[in-house]
Motif scaffolding. Structure first.
Motif, PDB file in Angstrom:
ATOM      1  N   VAL A 119       0.821  -0.949   0.109  1.00 12.94           N
ATOM      2  CA  VAL A 119       0.351  -0.121   0.012  1.00 12.94           C
ATOM      3  C   VAL A 119       0.660   1.249  -0.060  1.00 12.94           C
ATOM      4  CG1 VAL A 119      -2.136   1.133   1.023  1.00 12.94           C
ATOM      5  CG2 VAL A 119      -1.492  -1.180   1.386  1.00 12.94           C
ATOM      6  N   THR A 120       1.087   1.993  -1.206  1.00 14.00           N
ATOM      7  CA  THR A 120       1.596   3.439  -1.595  1.00 14.00           C
ATOM      8  C   THR A 120       0.880   4.345  -0.764  1.00 14.00           C
ATOM      9  OG1 THR A 120       2.866   2.584  -2.648  1.00 14.00           O
ATOM     10  CG2 THR A 120       2.708   4.600  -2.678  1.00 14.00           C
ATOM     11  N   LEU A 121       0.581   4.789   0.380  1.00 16.24           N
ATOM     12  CA  LEU A 121       0.342   6.392   0.374  1.00 16.24           C
ATOM     13  C   LEU A 121       0.691   7.491   0.103  1.00 16.24           C
ATOM     14  CD1 LEU A 121      -0.547   4.257   3.656  1.00 16.24           C
ATOM     15  CD2 LEU A 121      -2.002   6.132   3.140  1.00 16.24           C
ATOM     16  N   THR A 122       0.744   8.701  -0.981  1.00 16.32           N
ATOM     17  CA  THR A 122       1.554   9.911  -1.230  1.00 16.32           C
ATOM     18  C   THR A 122      -0.016  10.722  -0.744  1.00 16.32           C
ATOM     19  OG1 THR A 122       1.896   8.359  -3.060  1.00 16.32           O
ATOM     20  CG2 THR A 122       2.325  10.879  -3.170  1.00 16.32           C
ATOM     21  N   PRO A 123       1.156  11.906  -0.189  1.00 21.90           N
ATOM     22  CA  PRO A 123      -0.220  12.843   0.366  1.00 21.90           C
ATOM     23  C   PRO A 123      -0.506  13.941  -1.112  1.00 21.90           C
ATOM     24  CG  PRO A 123       2.271  13.251   1.726  1.00 21.90           C
ATOM     25  CD  PRO A 123       2.676  11.956   0.181  1.00 21.90           C
ATOM     26  N   LYS A 124      -1.378  14.515  -0.848  1.00 20.09           N
ATOM     27  CA  LYS A 124      -2.122  15.497  -2.043  1.00 20.09           C
ATOM     28  C   LYS A 124      -1.741  16.262  -1.700  1.00 20.09           C
ATOM     29  CE  LYS A 124      -6.119  12.711  -1.529  1.00 20.09           C
ATOM     30  NZ  LYS A 124      -7.298  12.923  -1.193  1.00 20.09           N
ATOM     31  N   ASP A 125      -1.128  17.117  -0.513  1.00 19.63           N
ATOM     32  CA  ASP A 125      -0.427  18.247  -0.499  1.00 19.63           C
ATOM     33  C   ASP A 125       1.326  17.548   0.000  1.00 19.63           C
ATOM     34  OD1 ASP A 125       0.289  20.781   0.198  1.00 19.63           O
ATOM     35  OD2 ASP A 125      -0.175  20.757   1.616  1.00 19.63           O
ATOM     36  N   GLN A 126       2.043  18.290  -1.075  1.00 17.35           N
ATOM     37  CA  GLN A 126       3.556  17.664  -0.522  1.00 17.35           C
ATOM     38  C   GLN A 126       4.048  18.768   0.237  1.00 17.35           C
ATOM     39  OE1 GLN A 126       5.321  15.277  -1.653  1.00 17.35           O
ATOM     40  NE2 GLN A 126       3.200  14.207  -2.548  1.00 17.35           N
ATOM     41  N   SER A 127       3.227  19.200   1.355  1.00 23.98           N
ATOM     42  CA  SER A 127       3.512  20.444   2.270  1.00 23.98           C
ATOM     43  C   SER A 127       3.818  19.291   3.528  1.00 23.98           C
ATOM     44  CB  SER A 127       3.477  22.311   2.417  1.00 23.98           C
ATOM     45  OG  SER A 127       1.761  21.599   2.440  1.00 23.98           O
ATOM     46  N   ILE A 128       3.074  18.512   3.495  1.00 29.92           N
ATOM     47  CA  ILE A 128       2.872  17.685   4.333  1.00 29.92           C
ATOM     48  C   ILE A 128       4.078  17.114   5.277  1.00 29.92           C
ATOM     49  CG2 ILE A 128       2.438  15.513   4.040  1.00 29.92           C
ATOM     50  CD1 ILE A 128      -0.086  15.115   5.344  1.00 29.92           C
ATOM     51  N   GLY A 129       5.344  16.537   4.015  1.00 31.49           N
ATOM     52  CA  GLY A 129       6.603  16.515   4.992  1.00 31.49           C
ATOM     53  C   GLY A 129       7.510  14.813   4.904  1.00 31.49           C
ATOM     54  N   ILE A 130       6.119  14.197   3.798  1.00 33.85           N
ATOM     55  CA  ILE A 130       7.052  13.198   3.161  1.00 33.85           C
ATOM     56  C   ILE A 130       6.844  13.408   1.861  1.00 33.85           C
ATOM     57  CG2 ILE A 130       6.608  12.000   5.765  1.00 33.85           C
ATOM     58  CD1 ILE A 130       3.936  10.442   4.243  1.00 33.85           C
ATOM     59  N   ASN A 131       7.781  12.252   1.039  1.00 35.86           N
ATOM     60  CA  ASN A 131       6.952  12.154  -0.516  1.00 35.86           C
ATOM     61  C   ASN A 131       5.897  10.957  -0.505  1.00 35.86           C
ATOM     62  OD1 ASN A 131      10.021  13.111   0.069  1.00 35.86           O
ATOM     63  ND2 ASN A 131       9.236  14.448  -1.373  1.00 35.86           N
ATOM     64  N   ARG A 132       6.168  10.020   0.172  1.00 33.59           N
ATOM     65  CA  ARG A 132       5.829   8.693   0.426  1.00 33.59           C
ATOM     66  C   ARG A 132       6.034   7.823   1.743  1.00 33.59           C
ATOM     67  NH1 ARG A 132       8.989   7.106  -3.676  1.00 33.59           N
ATOM     68  NH2 ARG A 132      10.461   5.865  -2.568  1.00 33.59           N
ATOM     69  N   PHE A 133       4.513   7.059   1.279  1.00 32.37           N
ATOM     70  CA  PHE A 133       4.462   5.865   2.403  1.00 32.37           C
ATOM     71  C   PHE A 133       4.257   4.781   2.184  1.00 32.37           C
ATOM     72  CE2 PHE A 133       2.573   3.993   6.350  1.00 32.37           C
ATOM     73  CZ  PHE A 133       3.023   3.976   7.565  1.00 32.37           C
ATOM     74  N   VAL A 134       5.101   3.978   2.509  1.00 31.08           N
ATOM     75  CA  VAL A 134       4.752   2.361   2.021  1.00 31.08           C
ATOM     76  C   VAL A 134       5.071   0.914   2.827  1.00 31.08           C
ATOM     77  CG1 VAL A 134       5.999   0.460  -0.025  1.00 31.08           C
ATOM     78  CG2 VAL A 134       5.954   2.906  -0.376  1.00 31.08           C
ATOM     79  N   LEU A 135       4.002   0.375   2.670  1.00 30.90           N
ATOM     80  CA  LEU A 135       3.628  -0.980   4.188  1.00 30.90           C
ATOM     81  C   LEU A 135       3.081  -1.551   3.395  1.00 30.90           C
ATOM     82  CD1 LEU A 135       2.266  -1.347   6.613  1.00 30.90           C
ATOM     83  CD2 LEU A 135       0.497  -0.790   5.957  1.00 30.90           C
TER      84      LEU A 135
END
Length: 188
Positions: A119-135
């Protein structure tokens, strides 16, 4: 639409398991930056819902749902705080996944052998601080296998070693100081 429902079902089922079951695992956290050699840090975690007991970096930490306990054997000091939501998310990347769901685009795929879901979570708003979260989750029992967080040039990877859900565990998620331990109570 069917794919989105499948993704949310996999992710929702995984997160529901963390709420109702007690997860226990040794792990290795690897922190890599483009210019430096990766650093590896072993640890151990027991968690259920947002409560956890963690040992890593020669520090013992626990959270009972209200109080964060941080014990340093080097200084024989126990610090008690009421952590913010952000501090909790930084302490436990599996909780971070839950917080990211509403603000991310979610993509799911099955591994080539069909044994895992990625599962790859990519922030809709890149200002959130991360580029990608992969579980990565094992399909047979929805067991977390790894988490990868990409932040700019830094990648942090948490790999579980023989994770399992333990039955009937009654963890206290507190750290009780020894008689001579200095207690630094910073709770409001």
């Amino acid at each position: 639409m069917c794919t989105l429902l499948t993704i949310l079902t996999i992710l929702s089922s995984f997160l529901a398991n963390l709420e109702t079951k007690t997860l226990k695992s040794d792990f290795i956290v690897t922190v890599a930056e483009e210019v430096n050699a990766p650093m590896n840090y072993p640890g151990e975690i027991i968690m259920q819902g947002n409560k956890f007991h963690l040992e890593m970096f020669n520090i013992e930490a626990a959270y009972d749902g209200k109080t964060m306990y941080m014990y340093s054997p080097e200084t024989d000091e126990l610090t008690l705080t009421n952590p913010t939501e952000q501090e909790l998310l930084e302490s436990n990347p599996l909780l971070y996944a839950k917080a990211l769901v509403p603000v991310c685009n979610i993509v799911e795929r099955t591994s080539q052998d069909g044994s895992q879901t990625i599962v790859t979570l990519t922030p809709k708003d890149q200002s959130i601080g991360i580029n990608r979260f992969v579980l990565k989750v094992r399909n047979s029992d929805l067991m977390p296998l790894s988490v990868e967080i990409k932040e700019g040039k830094k990648t942090s990877t948490l790999k579980m070693k023989e994770p399992k859900f333990v039955q009937g565990a009654k963890e206290a998620y507190v750290i009780t100081p020894e008689k001579d331990t200095y207690v630094n109570d910073m709770r409001l």
